[in-house]
Design a protein around this motif. Structure first.
Motif, PDB file in Angstrom:
ATOM      1  N   GLY A 112      35.551  46.701  46.236  1.00  0.00           N
ATOM      2  CA  GLY A 112      35.467  45.309  45.797  1.00  0.00           C
ATOM      3  C   GLY A 112      36.713  44.511  46.164  1.00  0.00           C
ATOM      4  O   GLY A 112      37.681  45.039  46.729  1.00  0.00           O
ATOM      5  N   ALA A 113      36.654  43.214  45.819  1.00  0.00           N
ATOM      6  CA  ALA A 113      37.816  42.347  46.041  1.00  0.00           C
ATOM      7  C   ALA A 113      38.947  42.764  45.108  1.00  0.00           C
ATOM      8  O   ALA A 113      40.128  42.678  45.461  1.00  0.00           O
ATOM      9  N   GLY A 114      38.560  43.234  43.911  1.00  0.00           N
ATOM     10  CA  GLY A 114      39.576  43.715  42.956  1.00  0.00           C
ATOM     11  C   GLY A 114      40.373  44.863  43.548  1.00  0.00           C
ATOM     12  O   GLY A 114      41.611  44.909  43.444  1.00  0.00           O
ATOM     13  N   GLY A 115      39.687  45.782  44.214  1.00  0.00           N
ATOM     14  CA  GLY A 115      40.363  46.892  44.884  1.00  0.00           C
ATOM     15  C   GLY A 115      41.266  46.385  46.000  1.00  0.00           C
ATOM     16  O   GLY A 115      42.415  46.815  46.138  1.00  0.00           O
ATOM     17  N   ILE A 152      45.641  32.603  46.688  1.00  0.00           N
ATOM     18  CA  ILE A 152      44.761  31.434  46.633  1.00  0.00           C
ATOM     19  C   ILE A 152      43.320  31.922  46.529  1.00  0.00           C
ATOM     20  O   ILE A 152      43.021  33.061  46.882  1.00  0.00           O
ATOM     21  N   ASN A 153      42.446  31.066  46.020  1.00  0.00           N
ATOM     22  CA  ASN A 153      41.059  31.488  45.775  1.00  0.00           C
ATOM     23  C   ASN A 153      40.126  30.295  45.991  1.00  0.00           C
ATOM     24  O   ASN A 153      40.149  29.347  45.230  1.00  0.00           O
ATOM     25  N   SER A 154      39.332  30.392  47.053  1.00  0.00           N
ATOM     26  CA  SER A 154      38.418  29.299  47.411  1.00  0.00           C
ATOM     27  C   SER A 154      37.164  29.879  48.045  1.00  0.00           C
ATOM     28  O   SER A 154      37.288  30.733  48.925  1.00  0.00           O
ATOM     29  N   ASN A 194      36.656  28.420  44.248  1.00  0.00           N
ATOM     30  CA  ASN A 194      37.500  28.879  43.149  1.00  0.00           C
ATOM     31  C   ASN A 194      36.727  29.283  41.899  1.00  0.00           C
ATOM     32  O   ASN A 194      35.768  28.631  41.506  1.00  0.00           O
ATOM     33  N   ASN A 195      37.176  30.357  41.318  1.00  0.00           N
ATOM     34  CA  ASN A 195      36.790  30.739  39.958  1.00  0.00           C
ATOM     35  C   ASN A 195      38.010  30.453  39.108  1.00  0.00           C
ATOM     36  O   ASN A 195      39.042  31.088  39.340  1.00  0.00           O
ATOM     37  N   PRO A 196      38.006  29.525  38.186  1.00  0.00           N
ATOM     38  CA  PRO A 196      36.859  28.920  37.522  1.00  0.00           C
ATOM     39  C   PRO A 196      36.457  27.513  37.961  1.00  0.00           C
ATOM     40  O   PRO A 196      35.503  26.982  37.401  1.00  0.00           O
ATOM     41  N   SER A 201      44.397  35.520  50.351  1.00  0.00           N
ATOM     42  CA  SER A 201      43.290  34.593  50.151  1.00  0.00           C
ATOM     43  C   SER A 201      42.086  35.365  49.605  1.00  0.00           C
ATOM     44  O   SER A 201      41.461  36.146  50.310  1.00  0.00           O
ATOM     45  N   ASP A 202      41.802  35.118  48.336  1.00  0.00           N
ATOM     46  CA  ASP A 202      40.754  35.846  47.615  1.00  0.00           C
ATOM     47  C   ASP A 202      39.460  35.039  47.755  1.00  0.00           C
ATOM     48  O   ASP A 202      39.345  33.952  47.204  1.00  0.00           O
ATOM     49  N   GLU A 203      38.491  35.591  48.519  1.00  0.00           N
ATOM     50  CA  GLU A 203      37.341  34.759  48.907  1.00  0.00           C
ATOM     51  C   GLU A 203      35.969  35.363  48.626  1.00  0.00           C
ATOM     52  O   GLU A 203      35.059  35.256  49.455  1.00  0.00           O
TER      53      GLU A 203
END
Ligand code: PLP
Length: 395
Positions: free
Chosen positions: A105-108, A175-177, A179-181, A213-215
């Motif tokens: 996952g992205a978490g990993g 960065i996260n796009s 985006n959550n939340p 960059s978390d996507e």
């Protein structure tokens, strides 16, 4: 005390999440699941695309010898090549399989990346409102988070504020796009400005500052827009993502990290990250899922369903007087709380069987989060309850 003080304190701090779940479960028992409007969880309501079931059946019907064995810690070559091809096509960067590691996952991918780059005490900038796990992930690897607010009108990163927060100890920015939340999609201009500012800052400080960059929501973009590819705009960038949302497979734990080929010390970074994937105990991403996603890189869940939900709720809530940005992607709204105390607002909503998460949970008091990745029927049934709630708080 039988567990670590740190974990014990973290559980205590997040006890409100547990309380919310417990209260939600009690409400479902009392009123029935169809009468509780649970907007708390980012768990996709849609099923994986039909191609996923088809490929799964094909693999089960024609098993390959050794398909359940250990492999290279980075993952199968064919999967990494398929992922690299898509990123290269999308960004124009010369990405190949050597720049990809398949992860749980992205978490990993986030944990592997942070462990690879962080020295104890180094700083990681996160942008408020933020995905709450970032703080835990950074702490996992001895880092310290610095919270920097995005522009509260647009939730776009505030480049000047980020620049002001950078110190000689800053190692990365997450960065996260989409985006959550907030549902904000960062514009190409914003990414370009961030990339330029960082080039100057890195020269000035004589050290590398990585943009992570978390996507995971990158393919859930609406109105025909596509999310600008980070590799095109930010040289020292690492993409972390998963198929949790775009193929609706969060329980299968399949994601990846990709290093920009132009990253400082890219070879050493990849070597370090493969090692970290191993020693964090992930060892490798799930074998079966790797085989599946290798042939599903062009597939995606039906985005139209999410867009319809966004449009219905956005129209209803803004007509009732709630204020929020119109999300460009993902499956969340982050409206202003109509009363100062967001936790109190969430309590009031609960009286109308609407379950929400207070903005405080994302470092942003005064807001609340709606996760609209739920059945359309529940959303439709919730509309009168939102009307009553709006009246309750004087909108
Ligand atoms: N990053 C963000 C912003 C998320 O919202 C999530 C999950 O909700 C994750 C990372 C973790 O995703 P995964 O299930 O792929 O680990």
């Amino acid at each position: 005390m039988t567990i670590s003080n740190k974990v014990s304190a973290a559980i205590e701090r997040s006890s409100w999440i547990r309380r919310m779940f417990e209260e939600g479960a009690a409400m479902v028992a009392e009123y029935g699941a169809e009468n509780v409007y649970d907007f708390t969880l980012g768990n996709p309501s849609v099923e994986p695309p039909a191609a996923f079931q088809r490929e799964l059946r094909r693999i089960v019907d024609q098993p390959d010898t050794g398909m359940h064995r250990y492999m290279n810690n980075a993952g199968y070559e064919e999967t990494r090549a398929a992922v690299a091809k898509r990123i290269a096509e999308n960004s124009g960067a010369p990405v190949n399989s050597s720049h990809i590691i398949m992860t749980c996952g992205a978490g990993g991918a986030l944990n592997v990346t942070l462990k690879t780059i962080l020295n104890p005490g180094e700083e990681v900038i996160i942008l408020t409102p933020f995905f709450v796990e970032y703080k835990f992930y950074v702490d996992n690897h001895g880092g310290v988070t610095t919270e920097v607010w995005t522009n509260p009108e647009t939730f776009q990163p505030d480049i000047d504020a980020i620049e002001a927060a950078i110190t000689k100890n800053t190692r990365a920015i997450i960065i996260n796009s989409p985006n959550n939340p907030t549902g904000a999609v960062y514009s190409a201009e914003t990414l370009e400005a961030l990339g330029k500012m960082l080039e100057n800052k890195q020269s000035e400080l004589g050290r590398s500052i990585y943009v992570i960059s978390d996507e995971p929501y990158a393919r859930l973009a609406f109105d025909g827009i596509s999310v600008p590819p980070v590799f095109k705009y930010i040289r020292n960038s690492i993409l972390v993502t998963s198929h949790s949302k775009d193929l609706a497979l969060p329980g299968e734990r399949i994601g990846y990290l990709a290093a920009n080929p132009a990253l400082d010390g890219v070879g050493l970074f990849m070597e370090g990250a493969v090692f970290c994937n191993r020693v964090l105990g992930f060892v490798n991403a799930p074998a079966l899922m790797q085989r599946l996603v290798a042939v599903l890189q062009q597939e995606s869940v039906n985005i139209d369903e999410y867009q319809e939900k966004r449009d219905l709720l956005y129209k209803h809530l803004t007509e009732l007087g709630f204020t929020m940005i119109k999300p460009g992607g993902g499956f969340y709204f982050f409206p202003k709380s109509p009363i100062d105390d967001d936790v109190e607002f969430v309590r009031l909503a609960q009286k109308h069987n609407i379950l929400l998460v207070p903005g405080s949970g994302f470092g942003a008091p005064g807001y609340f989060r709606i996760a609209y990745c739920i059945d359309m029927g529940i959303i439709e049934r919730s509309l009168p309850a939102w009307e009553k709630l709006a009246k309750d708080v004087g909108l």
